[in-house]
Structure formats: C-alpha cells, structure tokens
Write a protein that holds these residues in place. Structure first.
Motif, mmCIF file in Angstrom:
data_model
loop_
_atom_site.group_PDB
_atom_site.id
_atom_site.type_symbol
_atom_site.label_atom_id
_atom_site.label_comp_id
_atom_site.label_asym_id
_atom_site.label_seq_id
_atom_site.Cartn_x
_atom_site.Cartn_y
_atom_site.Cartn_z
ATOM 1 N N ALA B 17 0.902 -1.292 -0.031
ATOM 2 C CA ALA B 17 0.025 -0.140 -0.015
ATOM 3 C C ALA B 17 0.934 1.206 -0.088
ATOM 4 O O ALA B 17 2.029 1.070 0.245
ATOM 5 N N ILE B 18 0.310 2.146 -0.362
ATOM 6 C CA ILE B 18 1.028 3.694 -0.309
ATOM 7 C C ILE B 18 0.380 4.077 1.030
ATOM 8 O O ILE B 18 -0.776 4.397 1.194
ATOM 9 N N VAL B 19 1.515 4.835 1.923
ATOM 10 C CA VAL B 19 1.198 5.109 3.100
ATOM 11 C C VAL B 19 1.377 6.577 3.129
ATOM 12 O O VAL B 19 2.240 7.480 2.549
ATOM 13 N N SER B 69 0.249 26.278 3.810
ATOM 14 C CA SER B 69 -0.979 25.707 4.905
ATOM 15 C C SER B 69 -0.282 25.186 5.995
ATOM 16 O O SER B 69 -1.115 24.569 6.916
ATOM 17 N N LYS B 70 1.197 25.351 6.313
ATOM 18 C CA LYS B 70 1.754 24.748 7.438
ATOM 19 C C LYS B 70 1.488 23.087 7.624
ATOM 20 O O LYS B 70 1.019 22.702 8.584
ATOM 21 N N TYR B 71 1.829 22.329 6.683
ATOM 22 C CA TYR B 71 1.453 21.129 6.410
ATOM 23 C C TYR B 71 2.414 20.360 5.959
ATOM 24 O O TYR B 71 2.882 20.962 4.715
ATOM 25 N N ILE B 72 2.998 19.169 6.425
ATOM 26 C CA ILE B 72 3.969 18.549 5.817
ATOM 27 C C ILE B 72 3.685 16.934 5.718
ATOM 28 O O ILE B 72 2.601 16.580 6.524
ATOM 29 N N SER B 73 4.179 16.265 4.731
ATOM 30 C CA SER B 73 3.549 15.017 4.514
ATOM 31 C C SER B 73 4.802 14.018 4.343
ATOM 32 O O SER B 73 6.026 14.578 3.708
ATOM 33 N N LEU B 74 4.597 12.647 4.532
ATOM 34 C CA LEU B 74 5.743 11.630 4.307
ATOM 35 C C LEU B 74 4.799 10.673 3.437
ATOM 36 O O LEU B 74 3.745 10.097 4.123
ATOM 37 N N PHE B 75 5.168 10.125 2.177
ATOM 38 C CA PHE B 75 4.490 9.334 1.430
ATOM 39 C C PHE B 75 5.437 8.008 1.437
ATOM 40 O O PHE B 75 6.815 8.118 1.231
ATOM 41 N N ILE B 76 4.894 6.936 1.525
ATOM 42 C CA ILE B 76 5.884 5.633 1.459
ATOM 43 C C ILE B 76 5.146 4.892 0.237
ATOM 44 O O ILE B 76 3.942 4.500 0.674
ATOM 45 N N ARG B 77 5.747 4.398 -0.739
ATOM 46 C CA ARG B 77 5.152 3.551 -1.674
ATOM 47 C C ARG B 77 5.715 2.264 -1.518
ATOM 48 O O ARG B 77 6.611 1.978 -0.714
ATOM 49 N N ASP B 78 4.714 1.445 -1.990
ATOM 50 C CA ASP B 78 5.379 -0.001 -1.876
ATOM 51 C C ASP B 78 5.604 -0.484 -0.238
ATOM 52 O O ASP B 78 6.562 -1.034 -0.364
#
Lengths: 112, 114
Positions: B17-19, B69-78
């Motif tokens: 899954a993508i997280v 937007s003062k917003y950060i993300s981390l995406f993890i693929r596979d």
C-alpha cells in the motif's frame, strides 16, 4: 564510521538518587543535543552543547545538567531523581552549521 | 495548542500500500523539516530532511512541504513489513545562530501487514 553511541543501555535507579548518562557523537560532529522521550511521546528537548557550553535549554529543571568535553563527547546528569524521570534519554549529534541531527540508540532510565 | 500536531494512529495497512503520514504546525518560523523513523526501543533514524516547499524523493519515500498551509507529509510507496515503526516529524526554526532545537510531533505508529 561509528555513529552516535550512548552508555549505558539501561539503568535502574531509585528516587532521590543521581545518574550520569554518556554520549559520543558521530565522527566529525561538534554539537550534542539531549532529549527525553517518555513512552508514546515525541522527544522533548533538554539542552544542547557546543564548544563545551550549554547553548540552548528546554523546559527542564536545574536537576538536569550537562557537560561537553574537548573531544565533543557529552554527559547528562540528573539529580534527585523522580519517578517521572523514567524515560528514554536520547543524544543527538550534528555539525553546528547544519540542521540534520543523528541520534544514538538511547539510554532507558527506570526510576523506582 | 501544540506547536506540532501529528495523529498518533495506529495506522495499519496491507503490504504494498501507499502510506501517507502528516503533520501540521503553527509556528511560521519553522523552516527545516525532518522525518524520523523509530523502531521499538531504539533511537530515531533520520529518513528525510527538507527546508523548501515542494517534494523531495528518496527511493520509496517522498517528503512534501506546504509552508502556506503549514502542513508536511511523508509518503511511503510499496510499503513493506519492515516499514512497521513509529514515524516522527520534527522541525526547527530558521537558522538563528546555533539554534538547532527540534520540535517534535507525537509520532504515528505504522503497521504494514504481510
């Protein structure tokens, strides 16, 4: 290239006692920061050392003190231990001109 | 209100899954943003570090910063079972002398199920 090392790994103390934790920074790093991490929480900044001086301090009482040696290694001392001092104590090293901090494995302190 | 907000989860996803992991912050002085991974009873491990808005990619990981937007993300693929850990965001103010104090989120606990 050795990373950040900390000793001891685990420590059990009783209330009122004093404890000293040790940290050796990553090779080439000159700045050491100490953090306290309670279970299920993010790390809380205690203080930071550079050039053997405390440069910044978080909201921790004077019972928490530290030292940095000429070889950049550092000690964290906690006096008059309280039950609430039980936590994982993390040391992070960095270069003063950079923001990236690298952490050691931590010392788990249990106060009974 | 805390300076950095992060949903502690837990988050459980199937392998592959993508997280998406997120943090919001309130202090506009924060300019440096980091994501750390922490396995149980270990010290945090630096995954990603960025100081500009936009995306930064490293292998299966992508860090995204939206300063407006003062917003950060981390995406993890596979995602892999070995990605199961707590992910912490951390940030620090613009360089002011030796100011390297990191402000942390609570961490999000992630479980990737085989």
């Amino acid at each position: 290239d050795a990373g950040v090392t900390q000793s001891p790994t685990h420590l059990i103390k009783t209330r009122g006692q004093q404890v000293t934790l040790r940290c050796s920074p990553k090779s080439g790093h000159d700045t050491v920061s100490w953090y306290q991490q309670a279970l299920g929480q993010g790390p809380q900044f205690i203080f930071q050392y550079y050039e053997e001086e405390e440069r910044q301090r978080g909201n921790f009482p004077d019972r928490f003190s530290g030292h940095q040696f000429p070889n950049y290694s550092s000690e964290l001392n906690v006096n008059a231990l309280l039950l609430g001092d039980s936590a994982l104590y993390l040391c992070a090293s960095s270069l003063v001109v950079e923001n990236e901090q690298f952490f050691g494995p931590g010392t788990r302190l249990t106060v009974l | 209100q805390k300076e950095v907000e992060q949903d502690p989860g837990p988050l459980s996803v199937p392998e592959g899954a993508i997280v998406s992991l997120n943090c919001t912050y309130s202090n506009s002085a924060f300019q440096y943003f980091m994501w750390y991974r922490q396995y149980s009873r270990k010290g945090p491990e630096l995954l990603m570090y960025t100081y500009s808005s936009g995306n930064k990619e490293d292998g299966r990981f992508t860090a995204q910063v939206d300063k407006s937007s003062k917003y950060i993300s981390l995406f993890i693929r596979d995602s892999q079972p070995s990605d199961s850990a707590t992910y912490l965001c951390a940030m620090s103010p613009i360089n002011a002398g030796n100011n390297r104090k990191l402000i942390w989120g609570l961490g999000t606990s992630l479980a990737v199920n085989p």
